[in-house]
Motif scaffolding. Structure first.
Motif, PDB file in Angstrom:
ATOM      1  N   GLY A  60       0.578  -1.281  -0.003  1.00  0.00           N
ATOM      2  CA  GLY A  60      -0.199  -0.263  -0.141  1.00  0.00           C
ATOM      3  C   GLY A  60       1.230   1.807   0.347  1.00  0.00           C
ATOM      4  O   GLY A  60       0.349   2.578  -0.116  1.00  0.00           O
ATOM      5  N   SER A  61       1.979   0.733  -0.076  1.00  0.00           N
ATOM      6  CA  SER A  61       3.302   2.312   0.068  1.00  0.00           C
ATOM      7  C   SER A  61       3.322   2.561  -1.194  1.00  0.00           C
ATOM      8  O   SER A  61       3.879   3.443  -1.514  1.00  0.00           O
ATOM      9  CB  SER A  61       4.445   2.141   0.558  1.00  0.00           C
ATOM     10  OG  SER A  61       4.796   1.266   0.228  1.00  0.00           O
ATOM     11  N   GLU A  93      -1.868   3.709   9.013  1.00  0.00           N
ATOM     12  CA  GLU A  93      -3.404   4.400   8.340  1.00  0.00           C
ATOM     13  C   GLU A  93      -3.219   5.168   7.033  1.00  0.00           C
ATOM     14  O   GLU A  93      -4.275   4.797   6.542  1.00  0.00           O
ATOM     15  CB  GLU A  93      -3.122   5.820   9.153  1.00  0.00           C
ATOM     16  CG  GLU A  93      -4.081   4.669  11.010  1.00  0.00           C
ATOM     17  CD  GLU A  93      -5.095   3.273  11.168  1.00  0.00           C
ATOM     18  OE1 GLU A  93      -6.418   3.654  10.238  1.00  0.00           O
ATOM     19  OE2 GLU A  93      -4.630   2.530  11.691  1.00  0.00           O
ATOM     20  N   LYS A  94      -1.845   5.599   6.688  1.00  0.00           N
ATOM     21  CA  LYS A  94      -2.267   5.991   5.234  1.00  0.00           C
ATOM     22  C   LYS A  94      -2.447   4.713   4.127  1.00  0.00           C
ATOM     23  O   LYS A  94      -3.165   5.162   3.360  1.00  0.00           O
ATOM     24  CB  LYS A  94      -1.102   6.579   5.201  1.00  0.00           C
ATOM     25  CG  LYS A  94      -1.026   7.707   3.626  1.00  0.00           C
ATOM     26  CD  LYS A  94      -1.805   9.046   3.619  1.00  0.00           C
ATOM     27  CE  LYS A  94      -2.178   9.359   2.310  1.00  0.00           C
ATOM     28  NZ  LYS A  94      -3.397  10.020   2.393  1.00  0.00           N
ATOM     29  N   ARG A  95      -1.651   3.849   4.960  1.00  0.00           N
ATOM     30  CA  ARG A  95      -1.628   2.869   3.220  1.00  0.00           C
ATOM     31  C   ARG A  95      -2.983   1.942   3.284  1.00  0.00           C
ATOM     32  O   ARG A  95      -3.719   2.167   2.123  1.00  0.00           O
ATOM     33  CB  ARG A  95      -0.933   1.401   4.001  1.00  0.00           C
ATOM     34  CG  ARG A  95       1.065   2.580   3.640  1.00  0.00           C
ATOM     35  CD  ARG A  95       2.061   1.015   3.766  1.00  0.00           C
ATOM     36  NE  ARG A  95       2.252   0.872   4.985  1.00  0.00           N
ATOM     37  CZ  ARG A  95       1.947  -0.183   5.526  1.00  0.00           C
ATOM     38  NH1 ARG A  95       2.076  -1.771   5.015  1.00  0.00           N
ATOM     39  NH2 ARG A  95       2.201  -0.574   7.090  1.00  0.00           N
ATOM     40  N   VAL A  96      -3.806   1.665   4.860  1.00  0.00           N
ATOM     41  CA  VAL A  96      -4.982   1.352   4.970  1.00  0.00           C
ATOM     42  C   VAL A  96      -5.497   2.450   3.749  1.00  0.00           C
ATOM     43  O   VAL A  96      -7.023   2.360   3.169  1.00  0.00           O
ATOM     44  CB  VAL A  96      -5.454   1.179   6.146  1.00  0.00           C
ATOM     45  CG1 VAL A  96      -7.062   1.015   6.146  1.00  0.00           C
ATOM     46  CG2 VAL A  96      -4.783   0.644   7.357  1.00  0.00           C
ATOM     47  N   THR A  97      -6.006   3.500   3.753  1.00  0.00           N
ATOM     48  CA  THR A  97      -6.981   4.716   3.465  1.00  0.00           C
ATOM     49  C   THR A  97      -6.701   4.216   1.884  1.00  0.00           C
ATOM     50  O   THR A  97      -7.240   4.688   0.867  1.00  0.00           O
ATOM     51  CB  THR A  97      -6.029   6.143   3.230  1.00  0.00           C
ATOM     52  OG1 THR A  97      -6.373   6.163   5.094  1.00  0.00           O
ATOM     53  CG2 THR A  97      -7.272   7.193   3.235  1.00  0.00           C
ATOM     54  N   ARG A  98      -4.817   4.395   1.007  1.00  0.00           N
ATOM     55  CA  ARG A  98      -5.048   3.621  -0.270  1.00  0.00           C
ATOM     56  C   ARG A  98      -5.323   3.019  -0.987  1.00  0.00           C
ATOM     57  O   ARG A  98      -6.002   2.371  -1.503  1.00  0.00           O
ATOM     58  CB  ARG A  98      -3.080   4.352  -0.468  1.00  0.00           C
ATOM     59  CG  ARG A  98      -2.785   4.135  -2.131  1.00  0.00           C
ATOM     60  CD  ARG A  98      -1.578   4.460  -2.270  1.00  0.00           C
ATOM     61  NE  ARG A  98      -1.067   3.838  -3.298  1.00  0.00           N
ATOM     62  CZ  ARG A  98      -0.556   2.917  -3.482  1.00  0.00           C
ATOM     63  NH1 ARG A  98      -0.357   2.212  -3.257  1.00  0.00           N
ATOM     64  NH2 ARG A  98      -0.045   2.759  -5.505  1.00  0.00           N
ATOM     65  N   MET A  99      -5.326   2.120   0.101  1.00  0.00           N
ATOM     66  CA  MET A  99      -5.577   0.499   0.231  1.00  0.00           C
ATOM     67  C   MET A  99      -7.573   0.330  -0.359  1.00  0.00           C
ATOM     68  O   MET A  99      -7.918  -0.377  -1.341  1.00  0.00           O
ATOM     69  CB  MET A  99      -5.556  -0.824   0.714  1.00  0.00           C
ATOM     70  CG  MET A  99      -4.025  -1.209   0.342  1.00  0.00           C
ATOM     71  SD  MET A  99      -3.947  -1.623  -0.803  1.00  0.00           S
ATOM     72  CE  MET A  99      -2.587  -0.673  -2.101  1.00  0.00           C
ATOM     73  N   LYS A 100      -7.749   1.481   0.416  1.00  0.00           N
ATOM     74  CA  LYS A 100      -9.317   1.695   0.398  1.00  0.00           C
ATOM     75  C   LYS A 100      -9.894   2.059  -1.042  1.00  0.00           C
ATOM     76  O   LYS A 100     -10.995   1.584  -1.454  1.00  0.00           O
ATOM     77  CB  LYS A 100      -9.945   2.067   1.475  1.00  0.00           C
ATOM     78  CG  LYS A 100      -9.957   1.690   3.117  1.00  0.00           C
ATOM     79  CD  LYS A 100     -10.351   2.472   3.857  1.00  0.00           C
ATOM     80  CE  LYS A 100     -11.820   3.319   4.107  1.00  0.00           C
ATOM     81  NZ  LYS A 100     -11.498   4.359   4.910  1.00  0.00           N
ATOM     82  N   ALA A 117       5.264   3.327   4.317  1.00  0.00           N
ATOM     83  CA  ALA A 117       4.547   4.886   4.152  1.00  0.00           C
ATOM     84  C   ALA A 117       3.797   4.367   5.681  1.00  0.00           C
ATOM     85  O   ALA A 117       3.552   3.381   6.140  1.00  0.00           O
ATOM     86  CB  ALA A 117       3.216   4.730   3.087  1.00  0.00           C
ATOM     87  N   PRO A 118       2.466   5.685   7.180  1.00  0.00           N
ATOM     88  CA  PRO A 118       2.225   4.519   8.040  1.00  0.00           C
ATOM     89  C   PRO A 118       1.110   3.614   7.381  1.00  0.00           C
ATOM     90  O   PRO A 118       0.151   3.773   6.506  1.00  0.00           O
ATOM     91  CB  PRO A 118       1.533   6.543   8.677  1.00  0.00           C
ATOM     92  CG  PRO A 118       3.094   7.262   8.078  1.00  0.00           C
ATOM     93  CD  PRO A 118       3.482   7.018   6.787  1.00  0.00           C
TER      94      PRO A 118
END
Lengths: 343, 343
Positions: free
Chosen positions: A136-137, A268-275, A265-266
């Motif tokens: 996700g980074s 939570e930021k990777r989660v947001t991108r993957m979403k 990358a943090p």
């Protein structure tokens, strides 16, 4: 008094004089760095110049003088003071060299982890860049764009999976088996190394099959060894950039020079991108798959190296893609690689 | 058939043709990427062009064609194929943009963690670089050299300790108290922030004194808040580089732009360096002091941020000083900062 002491005394006098002049010009409320009697201070500075610990103390005291000098408003006067300051810093550095030149450089590591800006690649060496990344980074995107910019061959997990499949299949080409798969005419291979669609379970029967096919080696080892061989083969003939596959481990073991970069990358930021990338999945699923993926990487990396996958000390450089974005990270790494040297 | 589909079909035809031509030229044993019937393959490529997941599959298939094209020995022919390849990659990138333009960039973070090469500092902002570092990694040396090269004011833990002392002492200047200390005429203050000589124990009486002096705040908090204030004050008026003091936490909390770099090196390599720097200490002592120092940083960083100190995701960039050495790391960071923008 020996020649060397005389030189140090002269240098101490320049330092003392600079402090005095800067204070005269500024009349700062900060006071002077040296404000005892002149002879005492000069002896003290010489002492600092003569010892290792002292050289650190002196460096900071000089920095304080320098910081003050930079605040001088008259620009001609400021330039004059700063010139003397920088000249003194250079001299103290030279003086301190014989005992502070204690390097952190790991010669062996430096030879292997070649950074083009230091022109460490020899003419015979292929230019190789390894990119490790957390899911996700954006590490794969960054890697592809870098390969494109640097005109390097590009490999990633998905491509390796295809090539492995071809090797297993013997006379069937990669592309044939892939096309068959895409058309639903063949057993589905693992989907392109993407953890979001990789089957997470293996049947007992499949495990037995793997075991005998791999001559008794656990599948993880067998896969690792086949891929290692492939990476070493490629390293003989091509300049390339490879994303994933722990290529850094293989190349380091084999003594093949390469640049080793980790992208993260943090969480939570990777989660947001993957979403955004997987709108078909719930956030809960995404978090679970990402955690599993991170854990698998950590486990495998420890298995093969005894080290922690995400530790910055395993890589030459670690970039936080959330700080620069995908294009920004590419620019940053290109800047650092000093494109003209590698290409 | 709509205009858009027509364009995708045309692009698919170029991709198919490139694969065909490269294969014709090389007659490679790798086979072709697309080897089904022409219409079927074109429809397949259009499908890939139309979906998000497909765009990743296509990117890898293109990379395979590109990797092969690079092996063409006739240089004119190779150049011609590569030109077409790069042109196709650009077009597919453009096509994929509306669904693959999913960024990892954290806008808020990017605004705070300014990287000069992206010219993110505004004209009003001071240029600030924070360097975090593990003990023995050479981070302080690298920071000082960078400040020198970039003509930035320099601060580190030792200098902060002196300034704090001055603030506590009221009318006594830093330099007076330091000189008194150096001459053995004053109570020894903590030695220059160096963990190797810092007293590790505090008497109960001293703890009580601290408690009342800090208005009931635990000493760690009181110190952190005073230093935070000082860092913010400096950030109003100076361009500077600061090593340590968790300055990144403070600046991020206050919304002050800065570049945040972490320097580390493998533990064993740091031990070796510390042994050279402190020949008076046993290796056992050095290991114990280093572990304690690492642990203290981890604990304090978690206390103030809830995050892990050594995690690369907290920093814009993490450099392994063992890969480049001290001078090499300075060069690397300068290269990356693109000196002319920051100075």
């Amino acid at each position: 008094m020996e020649k060397k002491d005389l030189d140090l005394r002269a240098l101490a006098e320049r330092i003392y004089a600079l402090d005095e002049k800067v204070y005269e010009i500024l009349g700062s409320s900060l006071g002077r760095v040296y404000n005892g009697d002149r002879d005492y201070d000069l002896n003290y500075i010489v002492e600092l110049l003569e010892s290792q610990k002292g050289s650190y103390v002196l460096r900071d005291e000089l920095a304080l003088i320098g910081n003050m000098a930079k605040t001088i408003e008259n620009s001609a006067l400021q330039a004059q003071m700063m010139e003397e300051y920088h000249s003194i810093v250079q001299m103290t550095k030279k003086q301190a060299e014989h005992y502070t030149r204690i390097e952190i450089l790991d010669e062996k590591r430096a030879q292997l982890n070649a950074m083009p800006l230091k022109k460490r690649f020899s003419d015979q060496d292929k230019k190789i860049i390894c990119i490790g990344r957390t899911y996700g980074s954006g590490g794969t995107e960054i890697g592809f764009a870098l390969a494109e910019e640097l005109k390097l061959n590009y490999y990633d997990s998905a491509m390796f999976a295809e090539i492995m499949k071809r090797m297993e299949a013997g006379n069937t080409t990669v592309w044939q088996s892939r096309n068959l798969y895409q058309r639903g005419e063949a057993n589905a291979p693992v989907y392109r190394g993407d953890p979001f669609t990789e089957p997470s379970k293996t049947s007992l029967r499949e495990l037995f099959d793997d075991f005998s096919r791999n001559h008794g080696l656990p599948k993880r080892d067998a896969l690792f060894f086949s891929q290692s061989k492939m990476i070493c083969d490629i390293a003989q003939t091509e300049n390339f950039l490879i994303v994933g596959r722990y290529a850094d481990i293989v190349l380091t073991n084999e003594g093949i020079p390469h640049v080793n970069i980790f992208i993260t990358a943090p969480f939570e930021k990777r989660v947001t991108r993957m979403k955004e990338m997987h709108p078909e999945m719930s956030e809960k699923e995404i978090r679970s798959v990402m955690k599993r993926s991170d854990r698998r990487h950590v486990r495998d990396y420890r298995y093969f190296t005894g080290k922690h996958w995400e530790s910055a000390e395993n890589y030459d450089l670690t970039v936080n893609s959330a700080s620069y974005g995908i294009a920004g990270s590419v620019d940053l790494i290109l800047e650092m690689l000093d494109g003209d040297v590698i290409s």
